[in-house]
Scaffold this active site. Structure first.
Site, PDB file in Angstrom:
ATOM      1  N   HIS A 351      55.967  27.989  95.385  1.00 14.44           N
ATOM      2  CA  HIS A 351      54.826  27.282  94.198  1.00 14.44           C
ATOM      3  C   HIS A 351      55.232  28.191  93.015  1.00 14.44           C
ATOM      4  CE1 HIS A 351      51.022  26.100  92.837  1.00 14.44           C
ATOM      5  NE2 HIS A 351      51.518  24.842  92.970  1.00 14.44           N
ATOM      6  N   ASP A 358      69.773  35.470  81.701  1.00 13.62           N
ATOM      7  CA  ASP A 358      70.605  36.641  81.143  1.00 13.62           C
ATOM      8  C   ASP A 358      70.091  38.040  81.485  1.00 13.62           C
ATOM      9  OD1 ASP A 358      72.431  34.686  80.664  1.00 13.62           O
ATOM     10  OD2 ASP A 358      72.220  34.964  78.301  1.00 13.62           O
TER      11      ASP A 358
END
Length: 433
Positions: A351, A358
């Site tokens: 959930h 990056d």
């Protein structure tokens, strides 16, 4: 006529518009110049551009001087929230989509009762539909008897049932204690060992962050704004009883708190998510329980993979909505054929809502990657410009991958025609799921 417009009513729209002034007042009282000045040279150029986008479209500035402690264990989350509530001296602000009886969730409720009994100002907002079983139980009366102000968000009445939209819901999860500590993330006020055990999807798996420092202020402002919409309380009274004051910096994270919802923003949150995806150059990892993207989000994910970014999407294999499950699957082929990696989580209903880019930028909050979250729900998300948090979030996402099965593109293309037909039929209902 029935579903083409996000109608929230003229009175609510006027109250939402008035909140812009209220937010500025809260920021003015609680944030000094030090906390609104960000050294953007520490970040990638895309971070500064995202800040400008959030400012121009939503009016939400990035604040400096926050710490974020990531929790991924429901038991530890509930116990820590209860401890924070037990330490409260002036105020407790809480809002959730769902509150459910049972287990450690009841320990949190008991902590709130104890706080109210020792004179702490306590305000709790729970969505009228998401929390419907809870509203029918005894706990709201127990809280009110202790002096807690408990209100239903977006209540359903005869007018809204016939002339308005009953599916516009408060999906935020925020806790603010004494104006100095806050919690937000994907977890409702539920104990997974007791919640929806009959759904056959396993335990719900969530994550939350405990926030200290400057980012507490916009989180508090978001909850206070929601409270003022549902009550006749005066802003000055709420600020005073909440104990809001100039907050001290705590940590080095730069955080932009972005709220969204009908009447508050048009496509501001979507634009922020798209900008975050487009900022990716090497790696993009997303977790969401419901993957029902609109065209712009689908194209952004495909574009990232197409330009060489490693894109990984982690979703639960089973979700509590059969309709959403099949609608989500209708998008898998569009993503797999461009090289997006899709992982099916095996250890319950994942959930957590998160995006990591990056190992530098991230989003964490209540926002699913579906059209309901983006267009219909009132949501809140943290856009975090800090490598340390992105790395920590990436480690958590890797644990999800380790407990998942990667979807094989060739095998997926061979699924039965009946499944394809059902998926594509339900895809037509995507804006409502």
């Amino acid at each position: 006529l029935l579903i083409g417009e996000r109608r929230v009513g003229g009175g609510r729209i006027r109250r939402i518009e008035a909140l812009r002034t209220d937010y500025r007042e809260i920021y003015h009282r609680s944030l000094n110049a030090e906390l609104t000045t960000v050294d953007w040279s520490r970040h990638a150029p895309s971070a500064r551009a995202m800040n400008e986008l959030g400012m121009n479209m939503i009016g939400s500035p990035t604040v400096h001087g926050s710490s974020l402690e990531l929790f991924d264990n429901a038991r530890k989350i509930l116990m820590a929230i209860a401890r924070d509530i037990d330490s409260a001296k002036t105020s407790i602000l809480m809002e959730f989509y769902i509150w459910s009886e049972g287990g450690l969730a009841d320990d949190v409720l008991s902590a709130v009762v104890r706080a109210a009994e020792r004179g702490v100002s306590c305000r709790i907002l729970v969505d009228a539909v998401g929390g419907r079983p809870w509203w029918r139980g005894a706990q709201p009366k127990q809280l009110r008897a202790a002096g807690v102000d408990v209100r239903a968000a977006l209540p359903i009445g005869l007018y809204t049932s016939f002339l308005g939209r009953t599916d516009l819901r408060l999906h935020r999860k925020i806790v603010v204690i004494d104006g100095v500590t806050a919690w937000t993330g994907s977890m409702n006020l539920v104990d997974p060992s007791y919640f929806k055990q009959e759904a056959g999807v396993g335990k719900w798996v969530d994550a939350m962050v405990r926030v200290k420092g400057a980012a507490v202020v916009p989180l508090a402002a978001t909850m206070i704004g929601d409270w003022l919409i549902e009550s006749a309380d005066d802003l000055e009274d709420v600020i005073s009883s909440a104990g809001l004051r100039a907050v001290a910096p705590h940590g080095s994270a730069d955080v932009q708190v972005v709220g969204s919802g009908p009447g508050q923003t048009s496509d501001g949150l979507l634009q922020m998510v798209l900008a975050l995806i487009q900022a990716a150059r090497e790696e993009l990892v997303l977790t969401t329980p419901y993957l029902v993207p609109d065209d712009s989000l689908l194209h952004a994910l495909r574009g990232a993979a197409g330009r060489g970014v490693r894109v990984r999407i982690i979703v639960p294999e089973k979700v509590d909505s059969v309709l959403a499950r099949f609608a989500s699957r209708s998008y898998y082929e569009d993503l797999l054929d461009i090289g997006v990696e899709i992982y099916l989580y095996q250890q319950g209903l994942l959930h957590t809502k998160s995006i990591m880019v990056d190992n530098q930028l991230s989003m964490f909050g209540t926002v699913n990657l579906d059209m309901r979250s983006i267009w219909l729900n009132y949501e809140v998300a943290l856009f975090v410009y800090q490598a340390e948090f992105a790395l920590e979030l990436g480690i958590l996402q890797d644990t999800y991958v380790a407990n998942s099965i990667r979807l094989d593109a060739a095998a997926w293309s061979q699924r039965p025609f009946s499944h394809r037909f059902l998926e594509n039929c339900l895809r037509l209902l995507s804006p409502l799921l």
